[in-house]
Design an enzyme around this catalytic site. Structure first.
Site, PDB file in Angstrom:
ATOM      1  N   GLY A 171      53.860  52.500 181.641  1.00 25.99           N
ATOM      2  CA  GLY A 171      54.529  53.136 180.518  1.00 25.99           C
ATOM      3  C   GLY A 171      55.966  52.687 180.376  1.00 25.99           C
ATOM      4  O   GLY A 171      56.492  51.903 181.176  1.00 25.99           O
TER       5      GLY A 171
ATOM      6  N   GLU B  58      49.110  50.103 193.004  1.00 26.87           N
ATOM      7  CA  GLU B  58      47.745  49.979 192.507  1.00 26.87           C
ATOM      8  C   GLU B  58      47.680  49.070 191.289  1.00 26.87           C
ATOM      9  O   GLU B  58      46.652  48.471 191.005  1.00 26.87           O
ATOM     10  CB  GLU B  58      47.155  51.352 192.178  1.00 26.87           C
ATOM     11  CG  GLU B  58      47.773  52.047 190.977  1.00 26.87           C
ATOM     12  CD  GLU B  58      47.071  53.355 190.654  1.00 26.87           C
ATOM     13  OE1 GLU B  58      45.962  53.571 191.173  1.00 26.87           O
ATOM     14  OE2 GLU B  58      47.639  54.156 189.895  1.00 26.87           O
TER      15      GLU B  58
ATOM     16  N   ILE C  17      58.848  54.239 180.724  1.00 24.74           N
ATOM     17  CA  ILE C  17      59.814  54.599 181.761  1.00 24.74           C
ATOM     18  C   ILE C  17      59.720  53.621 182.929  1.00 24.74           C
ATOM     19  O   ILE C  17      60.741  53.138 183.441  1.00 24.74           O
ATOM     20  CB  ILE C  17      59.596  56.045 182.224  1.00 24.74           C
ATOM     21  CG1 ILE C  17      60.061  57.011 181.135  1.00 24.74           C
ATOM     22  CG2 ILE C  17      60.331  56.317 183.534  1.00 24.74           C
ATOM     23  CD1 ILE C  17      59.835  58.466 181.452  1.00 24.74           C
TER      24      ILE C  17
ATOM     25  N   GLY D  95      54.200  52.946 188.190  1.00 28.09           N
ATOM     26  CA  GLY D  95      53.147  53.358 187.280  1.00 28.09           C
ATOM     27  C   GLY D  95      53.197  52.566 185.985  1.00 28.09           C
ATOM     28  O   GLY D  95      53.750  51.475 185.925  1.00 28.09           O
TER      29      GLY D  95
ATOM     30  N   GLY E 131      46.251  57.235 190.731  1.00 31.54           N
ATOM     31  CA  GLY E 131      46.873  56.988 192.029  1.00 31.54           C
ATOM     32  C   GLY E 131      48.164  57.745 192.254  1.00 31.54           C
ATOM     33  O   GLY E 131      48.836  57.541 193.272  1.00 31.54           O
TER      34      GLY E 131
END
Length: 619
Positions: free
Chosen positions: A218, A239, A220, A216, A337
């Site tokens: 960010g 994605e 983290i 994803g 997603g």
């Protein structure tokens, strides 16, 4: 395309917006780093005669001026993913709408006429010699929008990278052009704090060499990618890709050679990051940009063996429900997603859906691990879709766990100052029995990640602390023993290990006493192979040590590894000495202690050997 730059044209002739749109039209605008800002600015400046234009969008990097109050009569935003302060504020104030949906489902909203599009405003590269423009850094839902819209209006930007996959549109499919050169919006990497670094380190431990990852956006996720630098043969089906993915591809960590779907190719639908990233994807044949309905299809995701999805969250309740798009009644982002990849990874052979988040928010004032979901929030990912939840305090394994076991796992990775409160709250609903306690579960002397990997007899194991969620595992360990093992360990042959008794044995204050185990971990399955304990004796600053090992592993050195670790920890804690009491006929265990330097002393019990190791002199 010979018309003057900065004006709408088609077939060399100028075109006005009134020829393309009318009041009440629904338009789509390109997404992420491919928003046609110059084209939208031209629409804003030359369409005072238009009213109530519905703008359908997802996350749009850059200034979202069309969402400001002064454009209320002209535009109404309907966002499928909330991104940026202007859109977030407009949704919160009721001037814009938020439509929650999976990214994989958005194309069908256009194609099935649920959100019919009168026009799609997109950004493309200049046409190649064959007349094809590239959608560049965002194919995602742009691909479906331009296929479904009645009109396609394109900002032609020479700085848009040319990407491959399913990223092309022929000039004959475009109704009007707007020539405008512009830099793509960039996102700069930020400094990572210690909490984020630790989470990234823990998540990286869940990624095996040869795995395919989805990541994803960010801090983290950036931290995870940094800690994957020593991995081998990783693949990408995600994605989105970022600078961290680029760096791992450049170093050879990501080479996609062990992927089982689209081998040798990084598969994505859009990218966001720095100019270096945009330059990297430009003309890169090793990266395929595909539509969201393809990339985000759980069935396609699952075709990658060992698929690891890594996403963040706002809060997780003690049953494993995940919130990612809202804070209370305030909608904050979107589903995107997140669920597509959690589902796809859970269907993958050897796959792992991972949720990673800090244990607290608001400068440590509130816990992100909560006994029940905050009023107003929505569940993005169900409790059945998550295998692992990671905080800076460790990894909670949820797959196949009962509600009681899940609660204990999640409390263990919550911030220590909230653990007792969480336990008290969850007891109100009978998820956890009254006899269950939560004590200090960390053993910092084991290192940053709280465990050590061992290779014994050609197999890999984890040496780690026992914790409250090991209750059932300890029961299974006990019932695996022969009568002889029980006799040697307990000096009797107990016939029962009740839940209450097992709970007592795993609920250890590791800051005072010590309970370590060696565990064989295969994905979410774990089996205890050996347990070593010491009990602190404050009267003389000493401890008493005991071990038990599964029969099939006796004589392989597990007890010795546990004893060495416990001696090391006892020295750090400045204990004076260690003692042990072993049956005289237990020659193997006596040998373990004596090899570690224990000396025999006179024993008051017949048939029992008393052993002692002095720690104060550094021996």
């Amino acid at each position: 395309m010979s018309a003057q730059q900065g004006s709408l044209h088609s077939d060399g002739k100028s075109v006005h917006w009134r020829q393309l749109l009318k009041s009440g039209s629904r338009i789509f605008i390109g997404s992420h780093a491919a928003v046609p800002h110059a084209l939208i600015a031209d629409l804003s400046a030359h369409s005072q005669h238009l009213h109530d234009i519905e703008i359908v969008q997802v996350y749009a990097l850059g200034d979202n001026a069309w969402a400001e109050p002064e454009y209320t009569q002209q535009f109404k935003v309907n966002t499928l993913f909330i991104g940026g302060p202007q859109v977030r504020r407009a949704v919160a104030e009721g001037r814009a709408d938020y439509t929650p949906c999976f990214m994989s489902d958005i194309p069908s909203l256009f194609q099935d006429g649920i959100l019919p599009l009168d026009a799609a405003l997109i950004m493309v590269s200049p046409a190649d010699e064959y007349g094809y423009h590239s959608l560049g850094v965002s194919v995602d839902i742009v691909s479906a929008a331009l296929r479904s819209a009645k009109k396609v209006i394109a900002q032609v930007n020479p700085k848009m990278p040319v990407t491959f996959g399913q990223a092309f549109i022929h000039k004959g499919q475009i109704d009007a052009f707007f020539d405008a050169e512009a830099d793509l919006p960039e996102i700069e990497a930020t400094e990572l704090d210690a909490v984020t670094e630790r989470i990234g380190q823990y998540v990286s431990l869940l990624v095996e060499d040869g795995a395919t990852i989805q990541i994803g956006f960010g801090n983290i996720c950036d931290a995870v990618l940094r800690y994957l630098g020593n991995h081998k043969d990783l693949g990408v089906h995600s994605e989105m890709i970022t600078d961290g993915i680029m760096q791992l591809m450049q170093s050879g960590v990501i080479n996609n050679r062990k992927k089982t779907y689209h081998q040798h190719k990084t598969v994505t639908s859009f990218c966001v990051g720095s100019k270096a990233l945009y330059d990297f994807v430009d003309g890169n044949p090793h990266i395929g940009f595909y539509p969201s309905e393809y990339v985000n299809s759980p069935a396609n995701i699952a075709r990658n063996d060992c698929m690891i999805s890594i996403n963040s969250a706002i809060e997780v309740d003690l049953t494993g429900q995940v919130v990612s798009d809202s804070i209370g009644h305030q909608f904050y982002s979107g589903i995107g997603g997140h669920v597509d990849f959690s589902r796809g990874a859970s269907m993958s052979k050897g796959g792992k859906p991972v949720i990673a988040l800090p244990s607290t928010a608001q400068d440590g004032r509130i816990s992100r691990i909560v006994p029940h979901l905050t009023e107003g929030v929505g569940v993005a990912t169900s409790r059945a879709h998550v295998y692992y939840v990671v905080t800076e305090f460790g990894v909670a394994s949820l797959r196949g766990k009962s509600i009681r076991e899940r609660a204990l796992e999640l409390i263990r990775v919550a911030h220590p100052k909230f653990r007792q409160q969480l336990l008290d709250e969850v007891r109100k609903h009978y998820y956890v029995p009254n006899y269950q306690t939560i004590k200090s579960v960390e053993v910092p002397e084991l290192g940053n990640v709280g465990f050590k990997e061992l290779c014994i007899d050609g197999h890999y194991y984890d040496l780690r602390p026992l914790n409250p969620s090991d209750e059932r595992r300890l029961q299974e360990f006990f019932y695996s023993h022969t009568k002889e093992t029980l006799q040697m360990r307990y000096n009797t042959v107990p016939t029962q290990m009740s839940r209450e008794k097992s709970c007592t044995l795993v609920s250890v204050d590791q800051a005072t006493d010590l309970a370590l185990c060696i565990v064989r971990q295969k994905g979410s399955a774990a089996e205890i192979q050996a347990v070593g304990r010491y009990y602190y004796v404050p009267a003389d600053n000493s401890c008493e040590v005991a071990f038990v090992t599964r029969e099939i592993h006796q004589g392989k050195g597990m007890a010795s590894r546990l004893l060495d670790e416990m001696i090391s920890i006892a020295k750090v804690r400045q204990l004076g000495h260690m003692v042990a009491y072993v049956r005289a006929e237990n020659h193997k265990m006596l040998a373990v202690f004596e090899r570690a330097g224990f000396k025999r002393l006179a024993s008051e019990e017949p048939g029992e050997v008393h052993l002692k190791l002095s720690l104060a002199d550094g021996s």
